[in-house]
Scaffold this motif. Structure first.
Motif, short mmCIF file in Angstrom:
data_model
loop_
_atom_site.label_atom_id
_atom_site.label_comp_id
_atom_site.label_asym_id
_atom_site.label_seq_id
_atom_site.Cartn_x
_atom_site.Cartn_y
_atom_site.Cartn_z
N VAL A 181 -11.84 -10.22 -3.54
CA VAL A 181 -12.49 -9.39 -2.53
C VAL A 181 -11.53 -8.41 -1.86
N ARG B 240 -4.53 -0.20 -10.73
CA ARG B 240 -3.98 1.05 -10.22
C ARG B 240 -3.28 1.83 -11.34
N LEU C 242 -14.40 -0.08 3.54
CA LEU C 242 -14.22 -1.52 3.68
C LEU C 242 -12.88 -1.79 4.32
N ARG C 243 -12.81 -2.88 5.03
CA ARG C 243 -11.52 -3.27 5.60
C ARG C 243 -10.58 -3.63 4.46
N VAL C 244 -9.40 -3.09 4.51
CA VAL C 244 -8.41 -3.40 3.49
C VAL C 244 -7.39 -4.38 4.06
N ILE C 245 -7.20 -5.48 3.37
CA ILE C 245 -6.14 -6.40 3.77
C ILE C 245 -4.90 -5.94 3.03
N PRO C 246 -3.91 -5.43 3.72
CA PRO C 246 -2.75 -4.90 3.00
C PRO C 246 -2.01 -6.03 2.30
N GLY C 247 -1.27 -5.67 1.27
CA GLY C 247 -0.40 -6.64 0.62
C GLY C 247 -1.14 -7.67 -0.21
N ARG C 248 -0.45 -8.72 -0.52
CA ARG C 248 -0.97 -9.77 -1.40
C ARG C 248 -0.72 -11.12 -0.78
N GLY D 5 -0.82 4.41 -5.12
CA GLY D 5 -0.26 3.41 -4.23
C GLY D 5 0.80 2.52 -4.87
N ALA E 240 -13.85 -7.17 4.26
CA ALA E 240 -13.43 -6.54 3.01
C ALA E 240 -14.55 -6.60 1.97
N ARG F 148 0.45 -10.05 6.52
CA ARG F 148 -0.71 -9.18 6.34
C ARG F 148 -1.56 -9.10 7.60
N THR G 263 -5.53 2.10 2.40
CA THR G 263 -5.91 1.98 1.00
C THR G 263 -4.81 1.42 0.14
N SER G 264 -3.60 1.48 0.59
CA SER G 264 -2.51 1.15 -0.30
C SER G 264 -1.86 -0.14 0.13
N ASP G 265 -1.54 -0.97 -0.83
CA ASP G 265 -0.90 -2.19 -0.42
C ASP G 265 0.61 -2.03 -0.32
N THR G 266 1.08 -0.85 -0.61
CA THR G 266 2.52 -0.65 -0.45
C THR G 266 2.84 0.04 0.87
N ALA H 50 -11.56 -4.28 -2.26
CA ALA H 50 -11.68 -3.30 -1.18
C ALA H 50 -10.59 -2.25 -1.29
N GLN H 51 -9.39 -2.67 -1.66
CA GLN H 51 -8.29 -1.71 -1.84
C GLN H 51 -8.63 -0.69 -2.92
#
Ligand SMILES: Nc1ncnc2c1ncn2[C@@H]1O[C@H](COP(=O)(O)OP(=O)(O)O)[C@@H](O)[C@H]1O
Ligand code: SF4
Ligand code: SF4
Ligand SMILES: [Mg+2]
Lengths: 422, 669
Positions: free
Chosen positions: A189, A164, B558-564, A143, B546, B580, B634-637, A193-194
């Motif tokens: 958290v 990662r 799990l719920r993924v919160i994308p990004g930061r 990712g 999450a 997000r 799964t990916s924050d990108t 999860a990611q």
């Protein structure tokens, strides 16, 4: 916990990694010894995730490092696909390294601050004289955007992104087993999860077998097929994840679950299940090592170390006086299917028919297309009666506890069976 | 990316460069050779022909100083390189190999270091003859033990880092690990010490030359020039001043460059150093009523001016807290939780400005001076932090530290304070408290240390106890003990507790009220049960989903919160969670949502399109869990997220709410 023994190990040809009677000790000065790991055994089938939980200092990381022989264990056996790693030295040991990789807890300290991401991830192929052109591929798989990430240095990334990068470094060598030592403990958290989701995806994509170490039982349950509970260098309990959480038998497992708010079981408050602090591993208690904190401890616990024995389908325990199974509570009752999950495998698999908890479980054998036989192994599953011979009545190495038949489970089982290795 | 080195560094580096260049190019420079007598009138002061004047024999002083630099710098650089050349491999070997190699090298090294260095130098030079080569070798060899020690120490710190372990797991050979992983990291501290080492050698060579034990006349060296000039001090002070000043500046420059390089060595510092309390200037605040409650925080703001811009670490936080209640503050790291606590306590660094008001039983703490604030901090507000070691002095006994606040604030006598300390330690569950008083912090486990800091925080019976992640560093079973203890003490002493935590399950179990923070703002606030059962703000909802729970099925997505979380420096306008948020719409980008309030429970949320307050559906846990399994990415990108167009939010998010609610039912027990 104070459990020793290897009754719970599966036949050798069914497992990829087999660890037997592992002992790790460190000098503690003044002639004393830290007994970090004292006779721990476990095994992993291909495609399986084994979770290891326990409090800090219980020997999780020492065991993980002993698996990769850094440093080698004091004694015991670590067999990877039949190859005894503890017997190897120097170059022959180095040649096995590709097959076992590791991911660490501290995302910052596990990356060299003076090297660029491309160099860090490309180090493995360079060491092994492999083409380095997979760096972009694995960076994408974890990712990260290779175009922006590859030329930067670790301190320009957040903790989750550093983790990662660590995962990419391990993956690029196509390892068979990846040992994750608290990989999400330092993360928030949402980032946790990611990373957990990423590990599950990569496990399927790269057909990995995982050892997942953490102190957080909820995190371990999320990713693991089976869970091993450790206390002060010993094994307490080993069971498929759902069974361990819903029917914990070891007093320490119960205390761990009760300490987590919202554990979902009707357990007494944690302060009635465990007292005090862990003793020093330099001078562990005699007999059962948990006895100094165990409310059920009796004279026998000080005199005699409990051996690991079977108490249910693939459920193993090291305790003289296990607690009766707790009853699940409220809306969060784990629901168990009473019908056999429709698992399409060529080997038979086993399902425990849920009974009211105090009754011993019945075990059913099913096959791909239909139920072939139902064997009543009630007697075998009675605590104390298990003998090593009865192990072979379990025909599959895969976790076979009742689980809700989720799509995820299907995928997992399918792939677990079909994987063929180099 | 790099830290600024500062003007001083560049001036110093330029000076070194200038002296070095002049020394190298001395033969080409347009002045007389150093030994040309009567190049000008003897003992004449600075002039156009002789910028630094001439000495007793009419030789050009500038020329002599420049040629002298050849010897001084040559010896300085040469000796350091020699010492490094011998010391570095030995140090790396000792630090990386450990065991026998380490033991032998360090034993020899200790003996060598115990040698009286200057006596050794004098003896060798006197015996072997005073020549450039001998001086260089002697000074170089004398530096070896320090180099071994330094390089070994640096190697040790890096050899124990996990990236070295990771390299070995990859199968990297030792030689490559040394060159690729260790040497580059050791090189930076080594370079910084090399400069400091050069300063030391230049001074040492000067001293030898002054004693006539360095290079022999007529070849000049700075020490020798000073020695020669001594006799002319009265008549021609410039002869002694010129080499002295040049030597002084050079030594100063070496030290300065070395120091700056050393400060840079830490690639990243922890940022955990305790802030010095400073009287933060105030931001204006709007008028507001003062309520009759224990603690009232009104529009609290803390802003930092940083080189990158204004950071609004705490941005308009208000709440009230009554006796006997626990308020939890949750959020991810960097959301401003700790800063909020520090702002309330007035423990802010000098670069910050604070606005708003903090009322403790109606008294405005923001109007207090440092001395008044100190007495409030000791007596009425107690604090417990994540790392108990930051609160404990490692070199003082537990007894000294626990009795101190009793004696200072409550003016107890020694014996009375001791008795009270024993009572306090017993009340926080420490076995054998009388013996504990004589122990040092490092002899205690983490859980015991945290109990001690709680005892210290409680010693003066505070009205409010602030606990910032008090159990994050502890094991779960110990965490449960400590939280139970805090809860029990709150009941016994009728105090209020402000509990900061990133762990939602801890908050759900132990808090009455909860504040969810995001990017320095309160985004949701209300009774803990209510907020966790029926989160209205999408961030709270996402955070709850999450977090893994024991009651979730195995391999549950799990719920993924994308990004930061957003960069606080240039926070976009509108809702800070917008980038997000799966429910964001146009309005979210332009208008920041205010705190809305609804229901009899005073449940507040900052969101234009809040989640439905759907009632919890008992028994729906497992089915809905799978529905939600596919909504994450799964990916924050490469985020993929639902963007429902209808106001109701669509079916998916609704079931999510029901699920989160029913899951929390059990944990809220
Ligand atoms: N001394 C400082 N100078 C500038 N910014 C700071 C300083 N201390 C904290 N911050 C910023 O304030 C924000 C909130 O930090 P903090 O209160 O520590 O969050 P949390 O407690 O949630 O981890 C962060 O973005 C952090 O970078
Ligand atoms: S009951 Fe005895 S054997 Fe079992 S955990 Fe307690 S002390 Fe150990
Ligand atoms: S205001 Fe808009 S962007 Fe912000 S949380 Fe609510 S819906 Fe999402
Ligand atoms: Mg914090």
């Amino acid at each position: 916990m104070a459990g020793s023994g290897s009754a719970h190990l599966r036949p050798r040809d069914e497992v990829l990694l087999r660890v037997e009677d592992l002992v790790v000790e460190f000098p503690a000065g003044r002639g004393r010894t830290v007994r970090a790991v004292s006779g721990v055994s476990f095994d992993l089938a291909r495609g399986e995730t084994l979770g290891i939980v326990g409090e800090s200092g219980c020997g999780k990381s020492s065991a993980a490092r002993a698996l990769v022989q850094l440093p080698p264990p004091r004694s015991g056996s670590v067999r990877l696909d039949g190859l005894e790693l503890t017997a190897l030295r120097g170059e022959s040991l180095r040649r096995t390294r590709r097959r076992l990789q590791m991911i660490f807890q501290d995302p910052i300290s596990s990356l060299n601050p003076r090297r660029r991401v491309r160099e860090i991830v490309g180090e493995g192929p360079r060491v092994w004289n492999l083409p380095g052109d997979r760096v972009d591929e694995v960076l994408e798989a974890v990712g990260l955007d290779p175009a922006t990430a590859a030329e930067r240095r670790p301190h320009e990334f957040s903790g989750g992104q550093c983790q990662r990068i660590s995962i990419a470094r391990a993956l690029i060598l196509d390892p068979e087993v990846v040992i994750c030592d608290e990989p999400v403990s330092a993360l928030d958290v949402s980032v946790q999860a990611q990373i957990l989701g990423l590990l599950e995806d990569l496990k399927a994509r790269y057909r990995l077998t995982l050892v997942f170490i953490a102190h957080d039982l909820a995190v371990v349950k999320n990713v693991s097929d089976r869970i091993l509970v450790m206390y002060l260098g010993k094994v307490c309990e080993l069971a498929p994840s759902e069974a361990l959480i819903s029917r914990p038998a070891h007093p320490y497992t119960r205390a761990l679950i009760a300490s987590i708010p919202g554990g979902g079981l009707d357990l007494p408050p944690a302060d009635q299940l465990i007292t005090g602090e862990p003793p020093s591993p330099v001078d562990p208690p005699t007999g059962c090592r948990f006895r100094t904190r165990c409310p059920r401890a009796a004279a026998r616990c000080a005199a005699e170390e409990p051996l690991i024995r079977q108490i249910g389908e693939d459920h193993w325990l090291a305790c003289h006086y296990p607690a009766p199974p707790p009853s699940p509570t409220g809306t969060s009752t784990p629901t168990f299917t009473t019908t056999a999950p429709s698992i399409t495998t060529s080997t038979p698999s086993i399902t425990t028919v849920p009974a009211s908890p105090p009754q011993p479980p019945r075990i059913t054998t099913t096959t791909a297309i239909d139920v072939q036989a139902t064997i009543d192994v009630t007697a075998n599953a009675t605590p104390g009666n298990a003998t090593p011979g009865q192990r072979h009545s379990r025909p599959t190495p895969l976790p076979a506890t009742p689980k809700p038949p989720t799509p995820h489970f299907h995928r997992h089982v399918h792939e677990g069976r079909r994987w063929r290795w180099r | 990316m790099r830290r600024r080195l500062g003007l001083g560094f560049w001036l110093a580096a330029s000076w070194i460069g200038l002296v070095l260049l002049a020394a190298l190019l001395a033969d080409l420079l347009p002045f007389p050779r150093y030994d040309e007598t009567l190049a000008g009138p003897p003992q004449s002061g600075p002039s156009a022909a002789h910028p630094l004047g001439t000495d007793g024999l009419g030789r050009d002083v500038l020329s002599r100083v420049v040629y002298g630099a050849r010897v001084s710098l040559g010896v300085g650089i040469g000796a350091v390189l020699l010492g490094l050349g011998i010391g570095a491999p030995l140090g790396i070997l000792a630090g990386y190999r450990r065991k026998a190699a380490d033991a032998v090298i360090m034993a020899v090294n200790d003996v060598a270091q115990a040698f009286p260095a200057l006596v050794f130098a004098l003896a060798v030079v006197a015996f072997a003859g005073a020549s450039l080569r001998n001086v260089l070798i002697v000074l170089g060899v004398l530096g070896v033990p320090s180099w071994v020690r330094l390089i070994r120490g640096a190697t040790l710190t890096f050899a124990e880092r996990e990236f070295v372990l990771a390299a070995r797991v990859l199968g990297t050979r030792d030689r490559r690990i040394l060159w690729r992983e260790i040497v580059p990291n050791v090189a930076v501290p080594a370079a910084s010490y090399a400069f400091i080492g050069m300063a030391v050698v230049v001074v040492a060579e000067g001293s030898l030359a002054f004693l006539g034990l360095s290079v022999q006349a007529p070849q000049p060296t700075w020490g020798g020039l000073i020695n020669e000039g001594r006799t002319l001090m009265e008549t021609a002070p410039h002869v002694v001043l010129a080499p002295s000043v040049v030597m002084f500046l050079t030594v100063l420059s070496f030290n300065l460059v070395g120091d700056r390089l050393r400060a840079m060595t830490d690639v990243r510092e922890s940022g955990l150093e305790p802030v010095r309390p400073a009287a933060a200037p105030a931001l204006p605040a709007a008028p507001h009523p003062v309520h009759d409650v224990l603690l009232q925080v009104e529009e609290l703001r803390t802003h930092f001016t940083t080189p990158r811009g204004l950071v609004k670490a705490v941005d308009g936080v208000s709440f009230t807290l009554e006796r006997g209640k626990t308020l939890a503050i949750v959020g991810e790291s960097g959301s401003g939780k700790s800063m909020l606590i520090r702002s309330i306590l007035g423990l802010l660094p000098g670069t910050s400005v604070r606005g708003g008001h903090v009322y403790l039983s109606g008294d405005d703490l923001t109007a207090y001076g440092p001395a008044e604030m100190r007495s409030v901090l000791g007596l009425r507000l107690g604090t417990v932090f994540q790392d108990p070691m930051t609160a404990l002095n490692p070199v003082r006994t537990i007894g000294a530290q626990v009795t101190e606040p009793l004696r200072v604030h409550l003016r107890m006598g020694r014996r009375e304070a001791r008795a009270e300390a024993v009572r306090l330690l017993a009340s926080v569950g420490i076995p054998d408290p009388a013996r504990m008083l004589r122990r040092y912090p490092h002899q205690l486990s983490g859980g015991m240390r945290q109990r001690v800091t709680i005892a210290m925080a409680l010693s003066c019976r505070p009205d409010v106890l602030f606990a910032d992640e008090p159990t994050t560093a502890l094991d779960v079973t110990i965490q449960d003990q400590v939280l139970r203890l805090l809860h029990r003490l709150r009941e016994e002493r009728d105090m209020a507790v402000v509990l900061v935590s990133h762990d939602l399950s801890v908050v759900a179990r132990w808090a009455d009220e909860v504040i969810v923070m995001y990017a320095g703002k309160v985004v949701e606030r209300g009774p803990a049960r209510e907020v966790f059962a029926r989160p209205r703000m999408p961030y709270t909802e996402a955070l709850l989903q999450a977090a893994p729970r024991l009651t979730d099925p195995v391999h549950h997505r799990l719920r993924v919160i994308p990004g930061r979380p957003p960069d606080l420096v240039d926070l976009p306008p509108g809702c800070p969670f917008r980038a997000r948020c799966p429910y964001a719409r146009d309005r979210c980008a332009t208008e920041p949502p205010p705190l809305f309030e609804d229901g009899p429970q005073h449940h507040q949320y900052a969101c234009w399109f809040p989640r439905d307050p759907a009632p919890a559906e008992p028994g729906s846990t497992n089915d809905t869990a799978h529905t939600r399994a596919d909504t994450g990415s799964t990916s924050d990108t490469t985020p993929t997220r639902p963007r429902p167009e209808s106001t109701s939010g669509g079916a998916g998010p609704e079931t999510v709410t029901g699920d989160a609610a029913s899951g929390v039912e059990s944990r809220g027990r």
